[in-house]
Enzyme design. Sequence first.
Site, PDB file in Angstrom:
ATOM      1  N   GLU A 429      42.703  31.580  38.186  1.00  0.00           N
ATOM      2  CA  GLU A 429      44.180  31.199  38.574  1.00  0.00           C
ATOM      3  C   GLU A 429      44.950  31.139  37.600  1.00  0.00           C
ATOM      4  O   GLU A 429      44.715  30.035  36.888  1.00  0.00           O
ATOM      5  CB  GLU A 429      44.122  30.085  39.574  1.00  0.00           C
ATOM      6  CG  GLU A 429      43.396  30.285  40.982  1.00  0.00           C
ATOM      7  CD  GLU A 429      43.622  29.027  41.948  1.00  0.00           C
ATOM      8  OE1 GLU A 429      43.394  29.288  43.455  1.00  0.00           O
ATOM      9  OE2 GLU A 429      44.027  27.989  41.731  1.00  0.00           O
ATOM     10  N   CYS A 430      46.102  31.849  37.499  1.00  0.00           N
ATOM     11  CA  CYS A 430      47.392  31.530  36.518  1.00  0.00           C
ATOM     12  C   CYS A 430      46.658  31.493  35.321  1.00  0.00           C
ATOM     13  O   CYS A 430      46.736  32.623  34.588  1.00  0.00           O
ATOM     14  CB  CYS A 430      47.983  30.287  37.004  1.00  0.00           C
ATOM     15  SG  CYS A 430      49.638  30.176  36.415  1.00  0.00           S
ATOM     16  N   ALA A 431      46.367  30.476  34.515  1.00  0.00           N
ATOM     17  CA  ALA A 431      45.759  30.540  33.214  1.00  0.00           C
ATOM     18  C   ALA A 431      44.539  31.343  33.260  1.00  0.00           C
ATOM     19  O   ALA A 431      44.322  32.099  32.145  1.00  0.00           O
ATOM     20  CB  ALA A 431      45.638  29.078  32.772  1.00  0.00           C
ATOM     21  N   SER A 523      44.620  35.747  39.876  1.00  0.00           N
ATOM     22  CA  SER A 523      45.780  35.791  40.366  1.00  0.00           C
ATOM     23  C   SER A 523      46.524  34.634  40.122  1.00  0.00           C
ATOM     24  O   SER A 523      46.063  33.700  39.393  1.00  0.00           O
ATOM     25  CB  SER A 523      45.761  35.514  41.845  1.00  0.00           C
ATOM     26  OG  SER A 523      46.772  35.244  42.706  1.00  0.00           O
TER      27      SER A 523
END
Length: 553
Positions: A429-431, A523
Amino acid sequence: MVSTPAIVIAAPASGSGKTTVATGLIGALRRAGHRVAPFKVGPDYIDPGYHGVAAGRPGRNLDPVLVGAERVLPLYLHGSRDCDIAVVEGVMGLFDGRIDEHNTAPVAEGSTAQIAGMLGAPVILVVDARGHSQSLAALLHGFATFDSGIRLGGVILNRVGSERHEQVLRAACARVGLPVLGALPRLAELEVPSRHLGLIPAVEHGAAALSAVGAMTDLVAAHIDLAAVAALAASHASGLPWDAEAEIRTATGVLASGAAGSILDAWPIGDVRPIGDMRPTGDARPIGDVWPVGDARPVGDARSIGQTAADVIAQSDPAQLRRSAIGDRQRGALPANATPDDRADGPVIAVAGGAAFTFGYAEHRELLTAAGAQVAIFDPLHDELPIGTAGLVLPGGFPEEHAAQLAANLSLLSAVADQARRGMPVHAECAGLLYLTRSLDGHTMAGVVDADAEFGPRLTLGYRDAVALTDSPLWQTGERVRGHEFHRTRLIRPATASPAWAWRAPTGETVREGAVPNNVHASYLHTHPAGNPTAIQRFVTAAARHATTHAGV
């Protein structure tokens, strides 16, 4: 279960100093002998890190948007177990929440007012006193009468300029019948550096974070009536506490029945509007609400902070840590590069931690453990994958601040890429998404996701109603989930095949985001595990399947 009494720290607007007051109150009440449960409203990944340092136990989030309104009280009862008072820090202004023109509820979804009403807890309003005089009475009258379901129990004046200024403001509060519980002077030494997503997290800010928490505690203890605050606390929350094992049992039943795993199946693809008009700056600003939603970051890695927040938590609540299989190396929970012990025989789930990967929720580790996983924390800045890793979680954080050091750990990048090719389940997620790209700001990353990433020109922020577009180890095509974006990086020329999510923008266009190569789900969207226990069970099951067919790392 008898509910722990609570106070809710709110403000007329962001930037009023809620985090200073909430963190200082947590520390001062604990110093006075109270067992304090710290909470934050909304999908915040930073404030609870400071709360955790002050309380000596993990900070937790109350977010009806991401977990469902029905889980808020159980999560509160779970997080406040064995405590005698809870301090709940709000988000933005008291009545600010998710922007939804179709919402007909009395208060905005996800707002501090909604949480205060659900808990039956009084609100203490923190007012930034700069620029206020007698007209403060009119502002307070509006907040006190706007919603009859919210009880405004008192006011804390922040950043008061002088004794005369305080006298004028106290008279204004008395005019509308609101007690002043304290008045804090303006103190530049409480400023903590911030950057593009708000304050620097406690785990990254190191010993200075511990010092800041100590200073906030001293400030509140000297200027706020702690006895009056404690006497004001109340809550009518009741019922059974949230239980990770019960959630996993239910999720297992859902999967066995063949039903869709999301509790949000009936939701339409929603909008992408941010929940506020907050634009954090990179300047040093007073510690407080410098971003609208920015917690629940885990607070521990021995090499990130001198006496770590994790040390403080371990010393204060060892039983809580024993109930969870997650922990950093000094707590002995599945050390990196060591064979897991005999406490469990489930698949090893490696969870990235350290300074670059600090976004997460305490309930995530509890659900993974309840689903049968052995959770091993490792730091991608310098560690290898833990021995026997069968599944990998790469949470959010600030990899753009550590890109060079992440790129220098070539053996880990190679191992992650190799395991992803072999089909090991990966939840990024993200990072985590950024770590899996080919490059981040020119630094070589794992190359699992066919895209490059760079620091972008603007902040992307807001709740999303998303639908899964591709089967993955967590979600099935068509399942609908509420998530949250919070980043200032962007992907360059991302591959369009196998996107993870879609949602509808206010303009009507459909946004497709993320990537699902092989058994990887990557994502920008942050989800709350407590709102998606079936996804956690799927992930652990996929990791167990992988462990039986591969020799591990």
